[in-house]
Design a protein around this motif. Structure first.
Motif, PDB file in Angstrom:
ATOM      1  N   VAL A 170       1.080  -1.195   0.053  1.00 36.36           N
ATOM      2  CA  VAL A 170       0.013  -0.003  -0.047  1.00 36.36           C
ATOM      3  C   VAL A 170       0.903   1.223  -0.011  1.00 36.36           C
ATOM      4  CG1 VAL A 170      -1.660   1.246   1.292  1.00 36.36           C
ATOM      5  CG2 VAL A 170      -1.826  -1.239   1.304  1.00 36.36           C
ATOM      6  N   THR A 171       0.834   2.019  -0.992  1.00 37.64           N
ATOM      7  CA  THR A 171       1.470   3.364  -1.134  1.00 37.64           C
ATOM      8  C   THR A 171       0.394   4.503  -1.122  1.00 37.64           C
ATOM      9  OG1 THR A 171       3.019   2.336  -2.493  1.00 37.64           O
ATOM     10  CG2 THR A 171       2.917   4.645  -2.625  1.00 37.64           C
ATOM     11  N   ASP A 172       0.892   5.545   0.050  1.00 33.96           N
ATOM     12  CA  ASP A 172       0.224   6.553   0.025  1.00 33.96           C
ATOM     13  C   ASP A 172       1.036   8.065  -0.148  1.00 33.96           C
ATOM     14  OD1 ASP A 172       0.918   7.664   2.623  1.00 33.96           O
ATOM     15  OD2 ASP A 172       0.218   5.793   3.375  1.00 33.96           O
ATOM     16  N   ASN A 173       0.195   9.128  -0.232  1.00 31.65           N
ATOM     17  CA  ASN A 173       1.069  10.244  -0.284  1.00 31.65           C
ATOM     18  C   ASN A 173       0.623  11.125   0.971  1.00 31.65           C
ATOM     19  OD1 ASN A 173      -1.704  11.135  -0.652  1.00 31.65           O
ATOM     20  ND2 ASN A 173      -1.430  12.397  -2.340  1.00 31.65           N
ATOM     21  N   GLY A 174       0.438  10.486   2.152  1.00 26.32           N
ATOM     22  CA  GLY A 174       0.340  10.956   3.236  1.00 26.32           C
ATOM     23  C   GLY A 174       1.398  11.732   4.089  1.00 26.32           C
ATOM     24  N   ARG A 175       1.197  12.087   5.357  1.00 29.44           N
ATOM     25  CA  ARG A 175       2.342  12.842   5.991  1.00 29.44           C
ATOM     26  C   ARG A 175       3.484  12.231   6.219  1.00 29.44           C
ATOM     27  NH1 ARG A 175      -1.425  12.276  10.187  1.00 29.44           N
ATOM     28  NH2 ARG A 175      -2.726  13.775   9.184  1.00 29.44           N
ATOM     29  N   GLY A 176       3.571  10.894   6.327  1.00 33.78           N
ATOM     30  CA  GLY A 176       4.962  10.075   6.252  1.00 33.78           C
ATOM     31  C   GLY A 176       5.347   9.933   7.539  1.00 33.78           C
ATOM     32  N   ILE A 177       6.288   8.997   7.769  1.00 34.16           N
ATOM     33  CA  ILE A 177       6.825   8.792   9.428  1.00 34.16           C
ATOM     34  C   ILE A 177       8.216   9.096   9.045  1.00 34.16           C
ATOM     35  CG2 ILE A 177       7.219   6.825  11.058  1.00 34.16           C
ATOM     36  CD1 ILE A 177       5.400   5.352   9.335  1.00 34.16           C
ATOM     37  N   SER A 178       8.947   9.991  10.315  1.00 36.01           N
ATOM     38  CA  SER A 178      10.540  10.271  10.351  1.00 36.01           C
ATOM     39  C   SER A 178      11.314   9.076  10.535  1.00 36.01           C
ATOM     40  CB  SER A 178      10.386  11.445  11.426  1.00 36.01           C
ATOM     41  OG  SER A 178      10.463  10.491  12.626  1.00 36.01           O
ATOM     42  N   ALA A 179      12.538   9.153  10.168  1.00 34.16           N
ATOM     43  CA  ALA A 179      13.447   8.039  10.265  1.00 34.16           C
ATOM     44  C   ALA A 179      13.362   7.386  11.726  1.00 34.16           C
ATOM     45  CB  ALA A 179      14.890   8.426   9.743  1.00 34.16           C
ATOM     46  N   GLU A 180      13.343   8.262  12.609  1.00 28.74           N
ATOM     47  CA  GLU A 180      13.638   8.016  14.177  1.00 28.74           C
ATOM     48  C   GLU A 180      12.233   7.338  14.667  1.00 28.74           C
ATOM     49  OE1 GLU A 180      13.572  12.334  13.836  1.00 28.74           O
ATOM     50  OE2 GLU A 180      14.761  10.975  12.599  1.00 28.74           O
ATOM     51  N   ASP A 181      11.236   7.679  13.877  1.00 23.41           N
ATOM     52  CA  ASP A 181       9.940   7.018  14.598  1.00 23.41           C
ATOM     53  C   ASP A 181       9.564   5.808  13.780  1.00 23.41           C
ATOM     54  OD1 ASP A 181       9.165   9.085  16.371  1.00 23.41           O
ATOM     55  OD2 ASP A 181       7.718   9.817  14.931  1.00 23.41           O
ATOM     56  N   LEU A 182      10.159   5.408  12.685  1.00 29.68           N
ATOM     57  CA  LEU A 182      10.193   4.052  12.074  1.00 29.68           C
ATOM     58  C   LEU A 182       9.958   2.991  12.962  1.00 29.68           C
ATOM     59  CD1 LEU A 182      11.675   4.208   8.483  1.00 29.68           C
ATOM     60  CD2 LEU A 182       9.359   3.893   8.973  1.00 29.68           C
ATOM     61  N   PRO A 183      11.127   2.916  13.664  1.00 29.06           N
ATOM     62  CA  PRO A 183      11.083   1.737  14.615  1.00 29.06           C
ATOM     63  C   PRO A 183       9.972   1.639  15.572  1.00 29.06           C
ATOM     64  CG  PRO A 183      13.403   2.585  14.634  1.00 29.06           C
ATOM     65  CD  PRO A 183      12.327   3.470  14.051  1.00 29.06           C
ATOM     66  N   LEU A 184       9.396   2.883  16.130  1.00 26.32           N
ATOM     67  CA  LEU A 184       8.238   2.766  17.031  1.00 26.32           C
ATOM     68  C   LEU A 184       7.210   2.366  16.216  1.00 26.32           C
ATOM     69  CD1 LEU A 184       8.674   6.110  19.106  1.00 26.32           C
ATOM     70  CD2 LEU A 184       8.606   3.803  19.711  1.00 26.32           C
ATOM     71  N   ALA A 185       6.856   2.871  14.832  1.00 28.34           N
ATOM     72  CA  ALA A 185       5.618   2.424  14.575  1.00 28.34           C
ATOM     73  C   ALA A 185       5.514   0.823  14.353  1.00 28.34           C
ATOM     74  CB  ALA A 185       5.743   2.741  12.909  1.00 28.34           C
ATOM     75  N   LEU A 186       6.543   0.222  14.423  1.00 23.84           N
ATOM     76  CA  LEU A 186       6.382  -1.414  14.558  1.00 23.84           C
ATOM     77  C   LEU A 186       6.044  -1.842  15.972  1.00 23.84           C
ATOM     78  CD1 LEU A 186       8.639  -2.334  11.626  1.00 23.84           C
ATOM     79  CD2 LEU A 186       6.358  -2.473  11.521  1.00 23.84           C
ATOM     80  N   GLU A 187       6.514  -1.081  16.851  1.00 24.36           N
ATOM     81  CA  GLU A 187       6.278  -1.532  18.381  1.00 24.36           C
ATOM     82  C   GLU A 187       4.965  -1.770  18.721  1.00 24.36           C
ATOM     83  OE1 GLU A 187       8.451  -1.373  21.402  1.00 24.36           O
ATOM     84  OE2 GLU A 187      10.094  -1.859  19.728  1.00 24.36           O
ATOM     85  N   ARG A 188       4.734  -2.614  19.494  1.00 26.83           N
ATOM     86  CA  ARG A 188       3.326  -2.759  20.153  1.00 26.83           C
ATOM     87  C   ARG A 188       3.230  -1.413  21.168  1.00 26.83           C
ATOM     88  NH1 ARG A 188       1.335  -6.560  23.554  1.00 26.83           N
ATOM     89  NH2 ARG A 188       3.384  -6.895  24.298  1.00 26.83           N
TER      90      ARG A 188
END
Ligand SMILES: Nc1ncnc2c1ncn2[C@@H]1O[C@H](COP(=O)(O)OP(=O)(O)OP(=O)(O)O)[C@@H](O)[C@H]1O
Ligand SMILES: [Mg+2]
Length: 617
Positions: free
Chosen positions: A57-75
């Motif tokens: 799924v590809t979107d043009n939304g606001r995105g995630i910063s490099a620092e936050d990427l690991p957090l996005a996958l955290e429970r």
């Protein structure tokens, strides 16, 4: 027995995944919801092998910063809420902060994202719950989530997957729901490299047509109702367009697709009076409600909600939908179209007159039809007689040989101005009665076909309902009472329920222990089968008792009465009566369906007729 221990994080996620990640479609739902929450207005979905092999799924939304990427996958990591207060007022689709973690515990995930105005994108890989480190990557503003090899590490779950086609169809349904919920966003769907759907940003009517089909769009009636704290918008399909399953029922609460008993029941009720037997209605409806008045945190996949005041919501939705469905024939003539089979030339092959040598007069008849449209007098076909021109010569007009004043038909149509078409009522003027069953009428669009009994039944039914509500049931005394044999129980039932019978417009008197006389009936029913009517009412009273008859059985009973009182087929009506019927239909709510939900009339436009005769093809 083993001692109690804390479970490892990955296992917790896998357990949670059991609820959230039921199949590829559930992954797709979570990813699309994340894109919508990120404010994307363009979402591209690509699937391989029903989504089992890959979901991207590809979107043009606001995105995630490099620092936050690991957090996005955290429970339990989310950017959407921070407190209980936030949870109670949540407007985003997600809020649990566990979808991506759950997905990453049972699949291979790559999350690539670029925050708006960031210098470059970053990508993060996770596999079976093990997350790597963010790497620089190439990506436009927005996010791509790729999920591959679903359940690669949980073979037991993999066994529950169905065929590729089945899994894909579930994915497509999820895609359609998301697309319907945001018409202002563009969507595309590919499967195994093939483009399945490509939806440009649009208004709701166009999006609804793209998802639900042209027939739904043709039958759709707009809903737009608002009270304090609640608004309902969208479309309900006219009861003439129904489905044999619930597959065309889309309900959204604050933009979230839900399956909700309260809402479904309210709609079922709204359609009850007009829907045929076991058919299912079609609708796409959007309920906007103060988030504080609805709990969205009651189901792991958030597909159910709980309303604080479900009665108020039920009432509101019921009334809004009923109102849209009640629009009378006069307001919704465009919603009636010739059924597809009739319009398809193949379906009428048997009726074609190929051997009659009609090629030559075609031009002449063509002139006749264009005369009908432009309201200009055209020369008759060579050798023709006057007869085929009946009703065509003035565009919308009075058939020859019929005195004009019969066209008054109960309304005050200005006389002597029949040729413009502007004054023609929606259902037009009657031309004839066919085999004592159907009324043929001509309106501005073309031919109108009415099932006389079905239409009259609805008119009588609606009149009885309002008369009973207003306690103004008008009785007509019968010159000669109608007597009939009854058993003792019927006679006592009649005696004991005089008041109820009166309120229903019936005056029933025992004339012996085994015979009853009907002395008066509701005016509307005086021409019907009176003994059958009285018997039906008594049978209901016996079975249910007076109070239930007047409360929950009321509509069924009035419908039965209407059926006995409506004009029977094979009764010859003159043109004035036929026109009066058409005018009554225009004034009556729900007159597009009889009391059993069958259609009462069809419009065949001149274009439909042209198609039938393969004219201009
Ligand atoms: N497409 C995306 N665009 C921008 N941010 C995203 C995207 N997908 C995920 N995120 C970020 O990652 C976080 C975690 O996503 P995840 O789906 O796991 O949880 P959630 O959406 O917050 O809650 P839920 O579990 O209810 O879906 C989100 O809160 C959001 O900040
Ligand atoms: Mg989410």
């Amino acid at each position: 027995m083993a001692s109690i221990r804390i479970l490892p994080d990955t296992l917790i996620s896998q357990i949670a995944a059991g609820e959230v990640v039921e199949r590829p479609a559930s992954v797709l739902k979570e990813l699309m919801e994340n894109s919508l929450d990120a404010g994307a207005d363009s979402i591209d979905v690509s699937l391989a092998q029903g989504g089992v092999k890959q979901i991207r799924v590809t979107d043009n939304g606001r995105g995630i910063s490099a620092e936050d990427l690991p957090l996005a996958l955290e429970r339990h990591a989310t950017s959407k809420i921070a407190s209980l207060d936030d949870l109670e007022q949540v407007r985003s689709l997600g809020f649990r902060g566990e979808a991506l973690a759950s997905i990453a515990s049972v699949a291979r995930v790559v999350l690539t994202s670029r925050l708006r105005n960031a210098r470059h994108a970053s990508a993060l890989r996770a596999e079976g719950g093990k997350t790597g480190a963010p790497q620089p990557a190439a990506h436009a503003n927005g996010t791509t989530a790729e999920v591959g090899d679903l359940y690669f590490n949980t073979p037991a779950r993999r066994k529950f997957l169905r065929t590729e086609a089945t899994e894909f169809s579930h994915c497509e349904e999820v895609f359609n729901r998301a697309a319907l919920s945001r018409p202002e966003a563009a969507f595309s769907l590919r499967h195994n490299g093939r483009v399945i759907s490509h939806l440009a940003a649009a208004e709701l009517p166009r999006r609804a047509e793209a998802i639900l089909g042209a027939e739904f769009a043709a039958a759709a009636r707009p809903v737009m109702e608002r009270i304090e704290g609640l608004a309902l918008s969208g479309f309900v399909a006219s009861p003439n367009y129904t489905r044999n399953s619930r597959d065309a029922q889309y309900l959204f609460v604050n933009g979230r697709f839900v399956r909700d008993k309260v809402l479904t029941h309210a709609l079922r009720e709204a359609y009850r009076d007009v829907l045929h037997g076991d058919r299912h209605p079609a609708y796409a409806l959007f309920l906007a409600i103060d988030p504080i008045a609805v709990d969205v945190n009651v189901h792991p996949a958030k597909i159910e909600v709980r309303f604080r005041d479900s009665r108020a919501v039920h009432q509101f939705v019921y009334h809004a939908a009923s109102k849209a469905l009640a629009a009378s024939a006069a307001h919704a003539p465009a919603a009636y179209a010739v059924p597809e089979e009739m319009a398809r030339p193949a379906g009428i092959a048997g009726m074609m007159q190929g051997s009659l040598g009609i090629a030559q007069p075609v031009a002449g008849y063509g002139a006749m039809f264009s005369a009908a449209r432009t309201a200009q007098r055209m020369p008759l076909p060579a050798g023709g007689t006057d007869t085929p021109r009946v009703g065509y010569d003035t565009g919308i007009g009075v058939p020859r040989g019929v005195p004009r004043d019969v066209y008054d038909g109960g309304t005050n149509v200005p006389r002597g101005n029949y040729d413009g078409g502007a004054d023609v009522p929606p259902l037009g003027y009657a031309l004839a009665q066919l085999h004592g069953v159907y009324v043929l009428a001509q309106n501005a669009q073309g031919l109108v076909l009415v099932d006389m009994h079905a239409a009259h039944e609805r008119i009588v039914y609606e009149r009885l309902k309002s008369a009973l509500d207003a306690r103004t049931m008008a009785l007509q005394a019968l010159l000669i009472p109608v007597t009939f044999n009854a058993d003792r129980l019927d006679v006592t039932t009649a005696e004991e329920n005089q008041e109820t019978l009166r309120s229903l417009g019936l005056d029933l008197a025992p004339i012996s222990p085994t015979a009853l006389a009907v002395r008066a009936v509701p005016v509307e029913l005086a021409a019907g089968d009176i003994a059958a009517l009285a018997r039906a009412v008594l049978a209901d009273l016996r079975e249910y008792g007076a109070s239930r008859v007047l409360a929950e059985r009321r509509d069924e009973l009035l419908a039965t009465m209407a059926c006995h009182g409506a004009v029977r087929a094979n009764r010859a009506l003159d043109l004035a009566e036929l026109n009066a019927l058409l005018r009554d239909m225009e004034r009556t709510e729900r007159s597009g369906q009889c009391n059993h939900g069958r259609p009462t009339w069809f419009q065949m436009s001149l274009a439909d007729l042209d198609k039938l005769f393969m004219r201009g093809q």
